[in-house]
Design a protein around this motif. Structure first.
Motif: not given
Length: 356
Positions: A257-258, A291-293, A330-331, A335-337
């Motif tokens: 997010s921003a 970084a972004e995902p 949560e992110n 989005h990554v794990a």
């Protein structure tokens, strides 16, 4: 990566004039963050332990509260400084915690990190021959392992002196309670290749430190990957009858997010560093990942230590409160794990990787 969790350094403020939560508020943050992590499916809630500084110092009350208010998540430390501990009393505490948590512990112990106090363990009543207290930590560590394995340390008194009369006089007595299989849930925090190999010979899991004393590699990840390889080779040579786990720690911030960009975007430019720590010498410190995902996934896949370990602990800025840190978890979980091989924890603790 089979499991991921968080590691909190748990710094708190000593006065209202300082920014950040006080000790009472930090305890609440830790418990509520662990509860949120449990709902997300995170595997481990782990807490840093230090003495004579405003951080967690007596972890068992916190770990008991976390274990009692969660369902699946492991509770652990990174790490308990053995120089300060009574090893038999610690063995009693850890066994009791293991029973309260129903086996959901991943407890890290070690010689301890550089500290603010000058030989602070002496104030606790302990003496060491070596300047860093490593001899003291080793002796206590060996006693602790014997204790959790059920070795006897006392004998039952004569019946005229024994109360209650439960044992035949002279009966060898171990510490109580005894929690079977407890050694398989204990980690040694290692900062060197040689201590990692000794950890394997000792027959416990490996927790690779947030920094390492070797400086002979191009990155922390490559140094730790070598450390893990040596540990696994020594484990195989020792012939232990179970499969161990290996955990490492990283500062990781998915920028979704921003607000994430605003809070953590500057971390994207960090890199591994070599510095000097008192009592340790030259050490390699790891970078932060931000970084972004999609980009973050590629960066983490390129870290050889993450590939070699089965558990990744995210070091969190817990002083920023529950909401921000729960969002980091949560992110990462969303989005990554999953791209690193992780699945949400729905059943409890995981097991290690097989030793080839």
């Amino acid at each position: 990566m089979k499991a991921f969790g968080f590691l909190s350094f748990g710094h708190y403020s000593l006065s209202p004039a300082q920014p950040g939560p006080d000790a009472t508020e930090m305890a609440r943050i830790h418990i509520e963050l662990a509860q949120a992590a449990d709902e997300i499916g995170v595997n481990t809630a782990s807490f840093r332990v230090h003495h004579f500084v405003p951080q967690a110092s007596a972890p068992m009350p916190l770990l008991g509260a976390v274990a009692g208010s969660t369902k699946r998540i492991e509770v652990g430390t990174g790490v308990i400084d053995m120089r300060y501990e009574n090893p038999l009393y610690l063995a009693e505490e850890v066994a009791a915690l293991d029973q309260i948590a129903q086996g959901r512990i991943a407890l890290g112990l070690s010689r301890g990190a550089p500290e603010a106090a000058d030989k602070g363990w002496e104030a606790f009543g302990y003496q060491a021959e070596r300047e860093d207290g490593s001899d003291l930590a080793r002796t206590k560590w060996e006693l602790f392992l014997d204790a959790i394995d059920g070795s006897a340390f006392a004998k039952a008194a004569p019946l005229g002196k024994q109360y209650p009369n439960m044992f035949q006089p002279g009966t060898p007595l171990p510490i109580f309670p005894h929690s079977p299989g407890l050694r398989e849930r204990i980690y040694w925090g290692s900062g060197t290749h040689s201590s990692a190999e000794q950890t394997a010979r000792d027959g416990v899991n490996l927790m690779s430190s947030t920094l390492v004393s070797e400086v002979d590699g191009p990155s922390l990840g490559e140094i730790q990957a070598e450390q893990i390889a040596r540990y696994r080779a020594a484990w195989k040579a020792a012939g232990h009858g179970w499969t161990p786990r290996v955990s490492i720690s990283r500062s990781i911030f998915p920028l979704v997010s921003a607000q994430d960009h605003e809070l953590f975007g500057l971390e994207s430019g960090s890199s591994d560093q070599v510095g000097h720590l008192p009592g340790v010498g030259a050490s390699t410190f790891g970078r932060s990942y931000a970084a972004e995902p999609d980009q973050l996934i590629e960066q983490l896949k390129a870290d050889p230590a993450i590939a070699a370990a089965d558990t990744l602990l995210l070091t969190l800025p817990t002083g920023m409160g529950v909401d921000i840190n729960a969002r980091i978890l949560e992110n990462f979980a969303t989005h990554v794990a999953p791209a690193l091989g992780w699945q949400p924890n729905t059943e409890g603790p995981v097991t290690g990787y097989p030793i080839d």
